[in-house]
Each structure stands twice: as C-alpha cells, then as structure tokens.
Scaffold this motif. Structure first.
Motif, PDB file in Angstrom:
ATOM      1  N   GLY A 805       0.344  -1.002  -0.296  1.00 29.59           N
ATOM      2  CA  GLY A 805       0.048  -0.289  -0.285  1.00 29.59           C
ATOM      3  C   GLY A 805       0.988   1.249  -0.385  1.00 29.59           C
ATOM      4  N   VAL A 806       2.081   1.044   0.902  1.00 30.34           N
ATOM      5  CA  VAL A 806       3.295   2.373   0.316  1.00 30.34           C
ATOM      6  C   VAL A 806       3.243   2.967  -1.423  1.00 30.34           C
ATOM      7  N   ILE A 807       3.817   2.342  -2.081  1.00 25.81           N
ATOM      8  CA  ILE A 807       3.390   2.232  -3.973  1.00 25.81           C
ATOM      9  C   ILE A 807       2.361   2.021  -3.942  1.00 25.81           C
ATOM     10  N   PRO A 808       1.101   2.644  -4.002  1.00 25.09           N
ATOM     11  CA  PRO A 808      -0.161   2.391  -4.365  1.00 25.09           C
ATOM     12  C   PRO A 808       0.759   2.101  -6.200  1.00 25.09           C
ATOM     13  N   ARG A 809      -1.059   1.528  -6.440  1.00 23.73           N
ATOM     14  CA  ARG A 809      -0.665  -0.232  -7.877  1.00 23.73           C
ATOM     15  C   ARG A 809      -1.558   1.104  -8.793  1.00 23.73           C
ATOM     16  N   ARG A 810      -2.564   2.076  -8.172  1.00 26.83           N
ATOM     17  CA  ARG A 810      -3.915   2.024  -9.294  1.00 26.83           C
ATOM     18  C   ARG A 810      -3.689   3.253  -9.224  1.00 26.83           C
ATOM     19  N   ALA A 811      -2.689   4.373  -8.328  1.00 27.72           N
ATOM     20  CA  ALA A 811      -2.605   5.573  -8.337  1.00 27.72           C
ATOM     21  C   ALA A 811      -1.231   6.069  -8.720  1.00 27.72           C
ATOM     22  N   GLY A 812      -1.852   7.803  -8.806  1.00 26.41           N
ATOM     23  CA  GLY A 812      -0.374   8.554  -9.176  1.00 26.41           C
ATOM     24  C   GLY A 812       0.444   8.458  -7.757  1.00 26.41           C
ATOM     25  N   PHE A 813       1.682   8.895  -8.111  1.00 25.73           N
ATOM     26  CA  PHE A 813       1.939   8.773  -6.597  1.00 25.73           C
ATOM     27  C   PHE A 813       3.479   9.908  -6.747  1.00 25.73           C
ATOM     28  N   THR A 814       4.214  10.763  -5.790  1.00 20.20           N
ATOM     29  CA  THR A 814       5.407  10.942  -5.862  1.00 20.20           C
ATOM     30  C   THR A 814       6.560  10.706  -4.929  1.00 20.20           C
ATOM     31  N   VAL A 815       7.457   9.462  -5.279  1.00 22.79           N
ATOM     32  CA  VAL A 815       8.788   9.059  -4.099  1.00 22.79           C
ATOM     33  C   VAL A 815       9.256  10.592  -3.936  1.00 22.79           C
ATOM     34  N   ARG A 816       9.792  10.661  -2.780  1.00 27.18           N
ATOM     35  CA  ARG A 816      11.162  11.811  -2.122  1.00 27.18           C
ATOM     36  C   ARG A 816      11.845  11.664  -1.267  1.00 27.18           C
ATOM     37  N   LEU A 878      16.216  13.451  -4.103  1.00 24.33           N
ATOM     38  CA  LEU A 878      15.556  12.452  -5.713  1.00 24.33           C
ATOM     39  C   LEU A 878      14.479  12.272  -5.409  1.00 24.33           C
ATOM     40  N   GLU A 879      13.736  12.984  -6.177  1.00 21.96           N
ATOM     41  CA  GLU A 879      11.806  12.112  -6.583  1.00 21.96           C
ATOM     42  C   GLU A 879      11.850  11.971  -8.101  1.00 21.96           C
ATOM     43  N   VAL A 880      10.764  10.695  -7.441  1.00 23.99           N
ATOM     44  CA  VAL A 880      10.043   9.987  -8.913  1.00 23.99           C
ATOM     45  C   VAL A 880       8.480  10.379  -8.685  1.00 23.99           C
ATOM     46  N   VAL A 881       8.495  10.743  -9.899  1.00 24.75           N
ATOM     47  CA  VAL A 881       6.648  11.119  -9.855  1.00 24.75           C
ATOM     48  C   VAL A 881       5.786  10.252 -10.295  1.00 24.75           C
ATOM     49  N   CYS A 882       4.690   9.527 -10.473  1.00 20.66           N
ATOM     50  CA  CYS A 882       3.616   8.901 -11.195  1.00 20.66           C
ATOM     51  C   CYS A 882       2.143   9.170 -11.444  1.00 20.66           C
ATOM     52  N   ASP A 883       1.712   9.584 -13.160  1.00 25.85           N
ATOM     53  CA  ASP A 883       0.689   9.482 -13.081  1.00 25.85           C
ATOM     54  C   ASP A 883      -0.884   8.536 -12.989  1.00 25.85           C
ATOM     55  N   GLN A 884       0.099   7.581 -13.500  1.00 26.22           N
ATOM     56  CA  GLN A 884       0.156   6.434 -14.346  1.00 26.22           C
ATOM     57  C   GLN A 884      -0.352   6.444 -16.250  1.00 26.22           C
ATOM     58  N   SER A 885      -0.113   7.453 -16.256  1.00 20.87           N
ATOM     59  CA  SER A 885       0.322   7.283 -17.733  1.00 20.87           C
ATOM     60  C   SER A 885       1.838   7.716 -18.197  1.00 20.87           C
TER      61      SER A 885
END
Length: 936
Positions: A805-816, A878-885
C-alpha cells in the motif's frame, strides 16, 4: 491454423466406470476449527471455528472433533469426501480418524518428492482402508505436481508398489507441462488463435506418454488458468479438457480414467499476490460446470481449508455459506434432483446470494453479483433491485430491476465506475425484493459495506452473503466516542439476536480488534485499569538468543507466552534462549496495572541485540519500539490494543460491552460484526474515524475508461517517515499503522497484520532475492554533523521493509528521498516495490544515474533514466513522479523528460528500501516521503 471452438463433449470415452463424477475437496487438515490464532494473520477465517474444542493432541495435525465437524459440513455440501496428502507430516492419522463404514471417502494424493518406500507404505494403508475411493474395485491415487518427475520415473515407482501390493490401485498424474511448454504459453497462443496442428500433436504426444505410463490423466491446476486475473473458462474447456478427452478417446487408451478440478479463486495478496479473482461466485461455478460437463470419474476442488492462499471452499466469515449452497445445487443436479434447503433456512426468502468486493480503490469497477440458487423449497418468480446508500441514507446509485425464476440457477450483475463516488468512503447496500405484486421488502440491515479507498488497497476479497444467512438482530447499537488525548476511542455496544451468538466483534478495517468473551478469566487487552504490552520476535534465520528480558517494578504483571515457550519465564524474566526464533512470527503479552506501568521497566540483556532498559511508559507513549539483531531478527515491543486470540463461542443471545480502540488509520472504517451459531452474520453500518486533514486530489487509473482520471474530491495519503531513531527499528509515520516500516525485518511486526505463514511479511519470500552472505539486515542509525539522523546502508544486504500500500498500484504518486551515495559504480537498488511477484516501481542507480523500471499490467516499461547522475558523497534530493500514464525524475529540483508507462502497476506488494537480489545500495538516506499524488 486451427481456430479454437466450443467443445460440446460429444466424444464418448470407453471404459468409464461411473456415469457421474465423485466430488472431493482437498483438505490441508492443519487449519482446524479448534485453532484460536486466525485473527490478524489472513484475509479470512473459518466461519465455524470453535476453540472450546480444545487443543489438538500432541503430535497430531488436527483435533478429532474438529475433523469430525469438518467432515459433517463437507457432507452437507454434497461432497463425497476429502482428498489429502498422506506424505505430509502427521496427516496419515486421517486414515484412523475416518470411520470405515461412514461412506465418507478419502482420495489419497501423492507428491513428487517422497521415496518409493514411503509411497509403498502409504499405498498399503490406503489399499486396506474401506473408505479409500475406488474405481472398478481399485483404489485411486491422484497427485500433486506429478510432472516434476518423468512418466518413466513414475512408471518405475508404480511397478515397485504393485510388486509389493498387487495390481489393486490406479494412479492419475497431475499434468501441467504439455508439449514441453507451460500453461501460460498455451494460454497466450490460445488467446491469439494461433494454435496449429503441430501444437495439438505436441500436446497430445505428452498426454500419450503419461497414459502409457499410468492409469489416466488428472488436471489439478484450475487456479493457474487466468486471463486478466479472472478464471479462463474457455481455455480450460476448449484446450485442457479437449486435449485430454480427445487423447483418452484414442483406442489405445480404452479403459483409462479422467480426473479434473475446480476452484474458488486465489485472492491472498499478503504472500503471493492477488492472482485469480473469485469473481463473485463465477470462478467456482464456471470451473465446476466445465469439469462436470466433461464427465470425468472424479473432480477435486482445491482446497477445503487453505488459509494462506485464501482458496477455502469451506464456510468462511466472508464467503459465508455461499459455496455450500452452490455445491449443494450442483451435487443434487448431478443426481437429477433439487437441493434441499439448509437446516434452519427461512424458505419464505429466496435462496439469493449477494457478492461484491468489500474494499475497492477508486477507479476499479464496482461489481455487484446477484445469484439465485434453486432448491426444493423455491417456487415462482421474484424481482430484485439493489440500492447503494451513503452513511446518511441518501441513495447514490441503484441497479436495474432483475427478474429471477426461483428454480433456475441465474446470475445478474451490474457494474459501476467506482470513480463516480470520490466523496464517499463507504456505500451501504439495500436489497429490495418484490413478489406476486406485493409491496417490496427492503433488506437494509446486516450487509457488509463497500469501502472505497482513494488510492491504495491490497485486500481483494469478495464478500458473498446469502440473504437467508443475514443475521437480523432485535436490538443493535454501536457508537464510538470522540478521540481522547491519546487517540483512544470508546466503543459502546448493545446487541440482541434471536439465536445464540458465536462471536460479537469490533472490526478496524476488517481486522478484529476486540471479540467479546462471555466470562474471560484473564483479559489480554488494554482497559481503564490495565495496559498490555506485546513482545513479538521473528528472524530471517533460525537462531538461539543468549540472554534474558526481565520486567522490573511490576510484581503483579501477568505473562502470556506461546505454548512452546512457557518454560522460558522465571520470576518475571524470560530466558530468550528458550524462545523459538525463526521465520515464523511469535508473540508474548504482558498485562500490568496502569499504576505499575508508570515505573515498570524492561531490562534487556541480549548480546548483539540490545543491553539496556526500555521503560513501559516510553512504549505506551511511542506505541511501538523495535530492537534489531543479526540474522534478520527483530524484537518489537508495542502497546497492545488488538485481539490476541479467538475466545470460545459466546452461546448467549444478548451482549453489552464497552471497549477501547485505537484506530489504525486517521480514517479507519470501523464495524460491529455478529456471527450466530448457525453461521448467520450481521454487520453494522460503518463508522469512519475521520481524524485527519489529508490533502485532496488524486489521479487514479479508471478500469472503465482505460486511462488515468483526476478526482479533486478524494483524499490523498501523505506517508512521511521522520528519520529519527526514537522507535528503534520501527519506521513510524502519522499516516497510519498500515504504513509503518521496519529495519531489516518483517512488515507484520510493525503493522500488526499478516504473517500467516513462514516468511510472510518479508519482500524476500524467494531465497534467491536476498544474499545468504549478508552480515546484517538492518541499516544503522547515524547522527549527521549538520544535525538530525540518517540510515546508513552497507551495500551488502541492509534494508527497510515497507508494507503493501505504500506504493499504490492504481494511483499516481510521488516518492521523495534525500540520498547520499558513497559510490557511483555499478547498479544499486534504492527502492523496489517487489516480493514473490513484482509490484510496479523499481528505482535504482546505475553508475550513479537514477533509473527506473515500471511493471504494468500491460507490460514492463524499460529505459527510464534521469540522465544526470547523483554526485557521490553528497546529499541530493531525488523524486520520482508517476501519474499512471507517465513517470519522470526530479533531481534537486530539475525535472527529467516524461516517460510513457503502462499503468496500472502489476501487483500490490511490500516495498524494500536499500536493495533487492544482488543489487544493494551503499550510502545514506535521511528522508523518505511517499505522497499518493503526482506532484506536477
């Protein structure tokens, strides 16, 4: 090319002894009804569990009374008996426990690992037992993983057994590898309409080889047949069964036998991942229908009682008696009859089953299945409509009106995009039934709510609720006080039913945190007068711990130790060398008065782990404290506000109690759950413990639109981990206990959930994913010259486990994160959302350059590179951003290009910080934050 087609099963098979198949369910036997340790470990539990049966006799796998009750329930399903593995330790006792004249049959199954001598000894027992399943007078043995050995090797083994005991048995091998290829390979070709005559010949050549060496064919792996995680009925029917039947119909194999299987689903994400949905009741029905239509000699349903993979056919709390009602129908249909109603059924109600996922992430399809199951009491027709209400009783959606003929098996299903309800955390179902032109009946009580989480979830369990099994109370009151200064809330409950209750429970996000006991001799739970501390221990390697743990200044404290560790306690001190320490989770509890708790201190003397004092008051203030050691060891002390074990069934109709709860999440969903002795179940309206100021606005992947959508109203968790050593090996976050991490250990020790079996809770279920030679698992806390603290990773195997749940499979996220690499050469994994199966994101440094792999449901994206390296021996953000696309990097405020990715992610898995496999990070990390928002 040969295109696939629907096989009509018109080919007669010569030599079959029975016109209808015998029905079995494979039993693990170790998950007995006498056990009291189901809570918090798995996503479901047996419905008719009863610890008052008493502990099982020493050296046995199950209590005889538990086995008797299981057998009686299986009879009520219409099953002919249990299949089981007699080569598994202790299970041969089932031959002795099964009445020889009861008519309840045993199907013995061989594995591929036992010796010929062991198999011959088992064969002798089975051949002499009158309850062994027989065809044409011969005892039948099926198998598990038979094709791990060659047909020739099996033929040699069988000849040896026949030399000793005669030609009095049949062996049906379980075959998965066909034509030298896996089932996954054949499913891919099948779905592409790419099967050639050469393909079919290769498959049949394999089957012929087995048929020449054995007495028939057996397919046991319906749980592995899936397409988009749904049961692949077409492939089972038109490839597997077709190939077996056509080969068996060849003249050479006249008189050979066929065994098939069916299954209910495979939905336990806490270990292997959510691999095959039960799809309401479809997986069970469609797999069983395909098997029955093929007219085999036997059908085996794995498994009767498998908790670990959540494949149980037996009644469970979330399946209720739905599978029982369905199996009774098919078993009666096999005998050209209508099933009788279950004892105690209110036959004025239709035999209707309502099924849906109990927890969804926004963007998933909200599906509600209605299934009418015919029985002998059913007559006429009726109309059904389902309404979904918000907690205030306002209707937010409704199904069409469906018509059912009471004596016809029929499913209706309606589907809604869950993203239509971003402002709703729960939806309450109401079932409206109309018959014979009368006024509609409204069934609004007792159903499980549909919980809608904005971004994360790992619980894919369907709840299946027969209308006749809804427990309707004469009185039900459940209230929750506002939070106190310490976050505690008081639940007040009054409940009365028309039948004796087995259990009355408080649920926090479907985890039982309080189960009322009729007359508890010793209450192992926090109350206004006492506190309870839990001590858990678990390690990656089996080890003996020299030392002791003493509790000082608490002379009246009570200890609750695991049975095998009872002798470890002397004069308020535990000899840690007497504690079994390995990959299995274990826990002790200590209860002491609040007055003693102010001064009580744990004095810990375990060389190599910790030598010092840990005040109880500090544990209560921080809620949790972990002490890491070598070999993946963690000893975790935590404030205990859960339910340690199931009590004996209540046996009363009326209950009132107060209990303190500490919600796991700022927006926990709390329920009251009542289970009657009959198996009927009631769930209260949900109470959401709203206690946060979460940011609004999320991006989720829509199953309906097949693209990401933005929902401005939904709340997004921000999981921020303060990098301070105050809680030892526990990486705490105010976002809620389900997100707490642990240094070098098992996530269940931090979250209090999971850990059902050995190695659960670690990202390294596969041994090859972790270096055997690693000297330490936990990174070290270090003080920084500029102030604050960081975690130092040694590049050899130190890591932090973060839960699902920390890294959501179906939602956008930002890891910093703030990273200080000590070397820039080679590949070093910083963060991997991976376990037995891959999750979605793997973030790593390659010669200092941040790169990523993203595994999506539609395939893996590769070549994602930030371009610029992180400078060694220097802090970088370091940041990684995912918006599901798309996925992109931001280094010290500078953004990279955006890379297309195939959202959503593949599996919901734990996340490991610090390395995976052979690629380990050397350096420091001093901050970590995961926002369930793509920070654009």
């Amino acid at each position: 090319m040969i295109r696939r087609f629907a096989l009509l099963f018109l080919l007669p098979l010569a030599g079959f002894a029975a016109s209808e198949p015998a029905l079995f369910s494979r039993s693990q036997l170790k998950y007995g009804l006498e056990r009291d340790d189901y809570l918090g470990r798995w996503v479901d539990r047996p419905l008719f569990v009863d610890p008052s049966i008493g502990p099982r006799p020493a050296g046995t796998s199950i209590h005889p009374e538990s086995y008797r009750r299981m057998r009686e329930t299986a009879r009520q399903y219409g099953l002919d008996g249990f299949a089981f593995f007699p080569e598994v330790r202790r299970t041969q006792e089932i031959y002795d426990l099964t009445d020889k004249d009861s008519g309840f049959l045993l199907l013995s199954e061989f594995g591929s690992r036992g010796t010929d001598t062991e198999k011959a000894a088992i064969a002798k027992i089975a051949l002499e037992h009158p309850s062994s399943f027989r065809l044409d007078g011969k005892v039948v043995f099926t198998s598990y993983g038979a094709d791990r050995l060659s047909p020739a090797r099996w033929q040699t083994s069988l000849q040896k057994i026949r030399q000793q005991h005669g030609d009095h048995f049949l062996f049906l091998p379980a075959v998965n590898q066909l034509g030298g290829q896996s089932l996954a390979y054949w499913m891919e070709r099948f779905d592409a309409d790419a099967l050639t005559p050469e393909n079919w010949e290769a498959v049949k050549a394999t089957l012929r080889e087995w048929l020449r060496a054995t007495d028939g064919l057996y397919f046991a792996s319906t749980a592995g047949l899936k397409k988009k995680r749904l049961f692949h009925a077409e492939f089972y029917r038109d490839f597997v069964i077709r190939a077996m039947r056509e080969t068996l119909a060849e003249p050479e194999f006249k008189g050979k036998y066929l065994g098939l299987s069916a299954n209910i689903g495979h939905e336990n994400s806490t270990r292997f991942g959510y691999t095959q949905s039960s799809d309401g009741t479809r997986t069970l029905r469609h797999s069983l229908e395909a098997a029955l239509a093929a007219k085999p000699q036997l059908i085996n349903i794995p498994e009767w009682d498998e908790q670990n993979e959540n494949t149980s056919l037996r009644p469970t709390v979330y399946n209720g008696r739905s599978s029982q009602r369905i199996l009774r129908h098919y078993a009666a249909q096999r005998d050209n009859q209508l099933a009788e109603p279950l004892a105690g059924d209110d036959v004025s109600l239709p035999n209707l089953i309502l099924s849906y996922r109990k927890v969804l992430t926004l963007g998933e399809a909200l599906e509600v299945e209605l299934l009418n199951v015919p029985d002998a009491a059913a007559e006429g027709s009726y109309h059904v409509k389902v309404r979904l209400l918000d907690p205030k009783g306002v209707e937010v959606a409704a199904s069409p009106e469906y018509t059912f003929e009471a004596r016809q098996l029929k499913e209706e299903r309606f589907t809604l995009p869950s993203e239509r309800f971003p402002g709703h955390e729960v939806l309450e179902p109401v079932v409206e039934i109309t018959r014979n032109g009368a006024e509609p009946q409204h069934f609004a009580q007792g159903w499980h709510p549909i919980v809608l989480r904005p971004t994360w979830n790992w619980d894919y369990k369907w709840v299946k609720q027969p209308l006749r099994d809804v427990l309707l109370p004469s009185r039900a009151r459940f209230t929750l006080s506002p939070p106190g200064a310490n976050g505690l809330r008081t639940a007040q409950v009054e409940f009365e039913a028309g039948e004796p209750l087995a259990y009355l429970e408080l649920l926090d996000n479907d985890d039982v945190v309080y189960s009322h006991a009729a007359a508890p001799a010793e209450l192992w739970r926090e109350t206004p007068g006492q506190v309870v501390i839990a001590l858990s221990w678990q390690a990656a390697k089996t080890q003996t711990l020299p030392g002791r743990i003493a509790l000082r200044n608490a002379p009246n404290a009570r200890w609750r130790l695991p049975e095998e560790a009872r002798d470890a306690l002397t004069d308020g001190a535990i000899s840690t060398g007497a504690l079994r320490t390995n990959t299995w989770p274990r826990q002790a509890l200590v209860a002491l008065s609040r007055e003693e708790a102010r001064e009580a201190v744990f004095e810990i003397d375990i060389p190599g782990v910790y030598q010092g004092a840990l005040p109880v008051a500090r544990i209560l203030e921080e809620n949790i404290h972990g002490l890491p050691g070598n070999g993946g060891l963690n000893m975790v002390f935590s404030r205990y506000l859960r339910q340690p074990a199931l009590p004996s069934p209540l046996g009363v109709r009326q209950v009132a109690f107060e209990a303190e709860v500490l919600p796991d999440l700022p927006r926990s969903v709390l329920l009251l759950q009542a289970i009657g002795q009959s198996g009927r179940i009631y769930r209260s309206k949900a109470i959401v413990a709203s206690n946060d100021d979460a940011e609004r606005g999320v991006v989720v992947f829509s199953d309906t639109e097949r693209r990401p959508v933005t929902l401005a109203e939904a709340a997004a968790p921000t999981i921020r981990y303060p990098f301070e050593p105050t809680r030892g090996s526990i990486l705490h976050t105010p976002a809620g206990r389900p997100f707490w991490g642990i240094l070098g250990g098992f996530s269940n020790q931090a979250t209090g959930r999971g850990g059902g079996e050995s190695r659960d809770g670690t990202p390294f279920i596969k041994s090859g994913d972790y270096p055997e030679s690693a000297p330490h698992t936990a990174p070290k806390w270090v003080s920084l010259p500029e102030g604050g603290h960081a975690l130092e990773f040694d590049g050899q195997g130190t890591f932090v486990t973060l839960p699902q749940g920390v890294i959501p499979r179906r939602a956008g996220f930002t890891v910093r994160m703030e990273v200080y690499p000590e070397a820039e050469k080679g590949r070093q994994v910083l963060l991997a959302n991976a376990s037995y199966y891959p999750g979605s994101l793997v973030l790593y440094l390659e010669n200092g350059v941040p790169k990523a792999r993203f595994a999506g449901e539609a395939g893996a994206a590769r070549g994602l590179s930030a371009g610029a390296p992180l400078k060694p021996e220097q802090w970088s953000v370091l940041e990684v951003v995912c918006d599901q696309s798309h996925l992109w990097f931001i280094i010290n405020g500078e953004a990279s290009q955006k890379f297309p990715i195939p959202g959503p992610g593949l599996y919901d898995t734990p996340t490991v910080l610090g390395g995976f496999g052979t690629e380990w990070f050397r350096g420091k990390i001093r901050a970590l934050e995961v926002r369930h928002q793509p920070m654009l």
